[in-house]
Design a protein around this motif. Structure first.
Motif, PDB file in Angstrom:
ATOM      1  N   PHE A 180      10.443   4.362 -13.707  1.00 18.05           N
ATOM      2  CA  PHE A 180       9.148   4.815 -13.204  1.00 18.05           C
ATOM      3  C   PHE A 180       8.697   6.118 -13.835  1.00 18.05           C
ATOM      4  O   PHE A 180       7.525   6.340 -14.071  1.00 18.05           O
ATOM      5  CB  PHE A 180       9.194   4.981 -11.692  1.00 18.05           C
ATOM      6  N   THR A 198       7.372  -6.516 -14.898  1.00 23.76           N
ATOM      7  CA  THR A 198       6.802  -5.691 -13.837  1.00 23.76           C
ATOM      8  C   THR A 198       5.543  -6.331 -13.277  1.00 23.76           C
ATOM      9  O   THR A 198       4.676  -6.767 -14.035  1.00 23.76           O
ATOM     10  CB  THR A 198       6.476  -4.285 -14.393  1.00 23.76           C
ATOM     11  N   LEU A 246       2.669  -5.255 -10.444  1.00 23.16           N
ATOM     12  CA  LEU A 246       2.125  -4.241  -9.547  1.00 23.16           C
ATOM     13  C   LEU A 246       0.962  -4.850  -8.792  1.00 23.16           C
ATOM     14  O   LEU A 246      -0.034  -5.240  -9.402  1.00 23.16           O
ATOM     15  CB  LEU A 246       1.659  -3.008 -10.321  1.00 23.16           C
ATOM     16  N   PHE A 289       0.714  -0.821  -1.819  1.00 25.28           N
ATOM     17  CA  PHE A 289       1.101  -1.434  -3.086  1.00 25.28           C
ATOM     18  C   PHE A 289       2.457  -2.106  -2.940  1.00 25.28           C
ATOM     19  O   PHE A 289       3.215  -1.822  -2.016  1.00 25.28           O
ATOM     20  CB  PHE A 289       1.153  -0.396  -4.218  1.00 25.28           C
ATOM     21  N   GLU A 290       2.712  -2.994  -3.872  1.00 23.16           N
ATOM     22  CA  GLU A 290       4.022  -3.630  -3.999  1.00 23.16           C
ATOM     23  C   GLU A 290       4.348  -3.661  -5.481  1.00 23.16           C
ATOM     24  O   GLU A 290       3.583  -4.204  -6.283  1.00 23.16           O
ATOM     25  CB  GLU A 290       3.992  -5.041  -3.433  1.00 23.16           C
ATOM     26  N   LEU A 291       5.454  -3.055  -5.859  1.00 21.79           N
ATOM     27  CA  LEU A 291       5.872  -2.984  -7.258  1.00 21.79           C
ATOM     28  C   LEU A 291       7.178  -3.746  -7.405  1.00 21.79           C
ATOM     29  O   LEU A 291       8.193  -3.374  -6.827  1.00 21.79           O
ATOM     30  CB  LEU A 291       6.057  -1.520  -7.676  1.00 21.79           C
ATOM     31  N   SER A 329      10.092  -5.203  -9.967  1.00 22.68           N
ATOM     32  CA  SER A 329      10.700  -5.004 -11.284  1.00 22.68           C
ATOM     33  C   SER A 329      11.865  -5.964 -11.443  1.00 22.68           C
ATOM     34  O   SER A 329      12.751  -6.014 -10.590  1.00 22.68           O
ATOM     35  CB  SER A 329      11.206  -3.569 -11.423  1.00 22.68           C
ATOM     36  N   LEU A 338       1.136   6.170  -6.569  1.00 20.07           N
ATOM     37  CA  LEU A 338       1.980   5.367  -5.704  1.00 20.07           C
ATOM     38  C   LEU A 338       2.907   6.297  -4.926  1.00 20.07           C
ATOM     39  O   LEU A 338       3.471   7.232  -5.487  1.00 20.07           O
ATOM     40  CB  LEU A 338       2.802   4.375  -6.523  1.00 20.07           C
ATOM     41  N   TYR A 398       0.041   5.427 -12.191  1.00 19.13           N
ATOM     42  CA  TYR A 398      -0.543   4.435 -13.094  1.00 19.13           C
ATOM     43  C   TYR A 398      -2.024   4.762 -13.194  1.00 19.13           C
ATOM     44  O   TYR A 398      -2.618   5.225 -12.219  1.00 19.13           O
ATOM     45  CB  TYR A 398      -0.395   3.008 -12.548  1.00 19.13           C
TER      46      TYR A 398
END
Length: 160
Positions: free
Chosen positions: A12, A62, A64, A78-80, A82, A116, A128
């Motif tokens: 990140f 990824t 996002l 948000f939902e990230l 990976s 985020l 971002y």
């Protein structure tokens, strides 16, 4: 667990490789992502996808998801996700939280930055951003809210 946390932080905040920061809202590793939380979110969702560089794997797939919610700051979530490609199975991690927006990205006053985990300590925040001329491409930013200067691909594209 410390190795996992360090690996996520490096991903990140790739410009801060010597960081010992902890990500408090990590839900992984997960075999199956539970979409129950995403189904209850009200409003529009924007999904950005891509493969970010990885120091010790083939790349980090990824995804996002930016949820607009009900238009209030409390609704901005948000939902990230990976996925570390080329690693052993179960290297899928999901980070969820709240985000806030800032106007202006570098020399573009109409660009937008997503902060985020804005409600967490600065060490846990991820940035971002996109320019007003290309809102379909969102760049991973360093901790100074600047695009990462590299020949490597540090961006995701909007999945429509």
């Amino acid at each position: 667990m410390k190795k996992l946390v360090l690996l996520l932080v490096v991903t990140f905040l790739s410009m801060s490789c010597n960081s010992n920061k902890k990500e408090e809202n990590i839900q992984g590793p997960l075999e199956n992502v539970d979409n129950e939380s995403t189904e209850s979110v009200v409003g529009q969702v924007m999904v950005y996808e891509g493969v970010l560089p990885c120091a010790d794997c083939e790349g980090i797939e990824t995804i996002l998801k930016i949820y607009q919610g009900d238009g209030t700051i409390e609704g901005h979530t948000f939902e990230l996700t990976s996925i570390y490609k080329g690693k052993e199975p179960n290297n899928k991690f999901v980070v969820t939280g709240n985000y806030n927006l800032e106007r202006g990205l570098e020399k573009d006053p109409d660009g937008t930055i997503y902060i985020l985990n804005y409600d967490k300590p600065e060490a846990n925040q991820v940035f971002y951003g996109y320019s007003s001329k290309d809102p379909d491409t969102i760049y991973l930013l360093n901790n100074k809210r600047e695009r990462i200067k590299s020949k490597l691909k540090y961006f995701l594209t909007l999945n429509e």
